[in-house]
Write a protein that holds these residues in place. Structure first.
Motif, PDB file in Angstrom:
ATOM      1  N   PRO A  30       0.830  -1.159  -0.024  1.00 35.20           N
ATOM      2  CA  PRO A  30       0.132   0.094   0.069  1.00 35.20           C
ATOM      3  C   PRO A  30       0.921   1.223   0.103  1.00 35.20           C
ATOM      4  O   PRO A  30       1.884   1.437   0.702  1.00 35.20           O
ATOM      5  CB  PRO A  30      -0.744  -0.273   1.311  1.00 35.20           C
ATOM      6  N   PHE A  31       0.507   2.207  -0.711  1.00 34.46           N
ATOM      7  CA  PHE A  31       1.057   3.533  -0.891  1.00 34.46           C
ATOM      8  C   PHE A  31      -0.110   4.688  -0.403  1.00 34.46           C
ATOM      9  O   PHE A  31      -0.976   4.630  -0.765  1.00 34.46           O
ATOM     10  CB  PHE A  31       1.307   3.834  -2.179  1.00 34.46           C
ATOM     11  N   PHE A  32       0.379   5.253   0.567  1.00 37.00           N
ATOM     12  CA  PHE A  32      -0.773   6.309   1.346  1.00 37.00           C
ATOM     13  C   PHE A  32      -0.383   7.545   0.980  1.00 37.00           C
ATOM     14  O   PHE A  32       0.620   8.150   1.507  1.00 37.00           O
ATOM     15  CB  PHE A  32      -0.459   6.062   2.657  1.00 37.00           C
ATOM     16  N   GLN A  33      -1.226   8.372   0.282  1.00 32.77           N
ATOM     17  CA  GLN A  33      -0.847   9.683  -0.098  1.00 32.77           C
ATOM     18  C   GLN A  33      -1.215  10.604   1.084  1.00 32.77           C
ATOM     19  O   GLN A  33      -2.076  10.753   1.608  1.00 32.77           O
ATOM     20  CB  GLN A  33      -1.627  10.169  -1.251  1.00 32.77           C
ATOM     21  N   ASN A  34      -0.240  11.667   1.598  1.00 38.40           N
ATOM     22  CA  ASN A  34      -0.243  12.401   2.733  1.00 38.40           C
ATOM     23  C   ASN A  34      -0.856  13.620   2.220  1.00 38.40           C
ATOM     24  O   ASN A  34      -0.719  13.968   0.937  1.00 38.40           O
ATOM     25  CB  ASN A  34       1.071  12.438   3.364  1.00 38.40           C
TER      26      ASN A  34
END
Length: 312
Positions: free
Chosen positions: A288-292
């Protein structure tokens, strides 16, 4: 590629959107995106603009990463990092009081932390900083591969947030104020292993029901195992199995708040693979890649600006 036609929030499948449609029929893509955002909160994004050779290379590294000697993994354990980045052993995390049956590494995009001890800066700047990396000699090329992958998904995330704004009738840059200049931004990612549960009586919670906290999540399902499930408003758990050459994209609580609920965050969970379940008798892997959003962003201020734009 067919797209499910559920008309309301009690969806029975996760819609599939094809990135290539943007070049042939962008208005149709926007309509499909609006449906997914409002009614589901999850979607598959087919043919994403991320190099397949980098995705393949990353997937090939993952078993080697978890196969590193335990001493090498513990050398970069999360407890060493002021930025909460690093390795977590199997069973180290809980969701709603139950142990998550997963082992993971937390990484992030390149960023030079603005936090310094005794410096006159906000303490929350400490949240972002340099990741810990495994010894290059033990897994040569892994760091550069993951950094290259992260750079491409980061760029995709910014393009996607512009499309999301358009789906709500806003200018493409309507949500730009939630982000900072590139050197002041950092996005996070995990590489997760869900080992096979061999005891029939054991709990198979890979990660329990939860909502993501941020704006957008881009998930690479890096093995052929089922396990990801999304909950509709009737409380039913809907499978979101791996589909080749797709990301699973979902909305986080911060974006739901910023759009006053127009974009919907949806509860989801992961079940670890079981012996005899029909899945491969190997661990499940995901990235998973979490955009902040900016550490200095104020969601409430941005929400008002966004909703005033929608109402005009």
């Amino acid at each position: 590629m067919p797209v499910p036609t559920d008309s309301g929030a009690n969806f029975s499948s996760v819609p599939i959107l094809d990135w290539n449609l943007l070049t042939t029929d962008k208005p149709l893509f926007i309509v499909q995106l609006r449906h997914a955002l409002i009614n589901v909160g999850f979607l598959y994004l087919a043919n994403p603009p991320v190099a397949q050779k980098d995705i393949t290379a990353l997937i090939e590294y993952i078993p080697r990463l978890f196969g590193l000697p335990q001493q090498a993994k513990d050398a970069i354990r999360m407890a060493n990092s002021p930025h909460f980045l690093g390795y977590s052993r199997l069973g180290a995390e809980l969701t709603k009081g139950r142990t998550d049956h997963r082992e993971q590494f937390d990484f992030a995009t390149r960023h030079e932390t603005r936090w310094r001890e005794d410096a006159d800066v906000p303490e929350y700047y400490r949240l972002w900083g340099q990741p810990q990396w495994p010894d290059e000699s033990l897994i040569p090329g892994f760091r550069s591969t993951l950094e290259r992958y992260f750079e491409q998904v980061q760029e995709l995330s910014y393009m996607f947030i512009s499309l999301l704004a358009e789906a709500f009738g806003l200018p493409p840059n309507a949500l730009k104020h939630f982000y900072d200049t590139p050197e002041k931004m950092q996005h996070r990612g995990k590489i997760v292993q869900y080992p096979v549960v061999t005891d029939p009586s054991a709990d198979d919670q890979g990660v329990g029901p939860h909502y993501d906290a941020g704006f957008l999540t881009f998930l690479l399902q890096a093995s052929p195992h089922r396990g990801l499930q999304v909950q509709n408003l009737s409380g039913q758990w809907i499978d979101a199995p791996p589909i080749p050459n797709t990301f699973v994209v979902n909305i986080g609580k911060a974006l739901e708040f910023a759009t006053q609920g127009l974009a919907r965050a949806t509860s989801h969970r992961v079940l670890s693979p079981r012996t005899g379940s029909g899945d491969p008798s190997t661990p499940r892997y995901s990235v998973p890649f979490f955009q902040n959003i900016s550490l200095d962003a104020r969601l409430a201020d941005g929400q008002l600006e966004c909703m005033l734009s929608i109402s005009n």
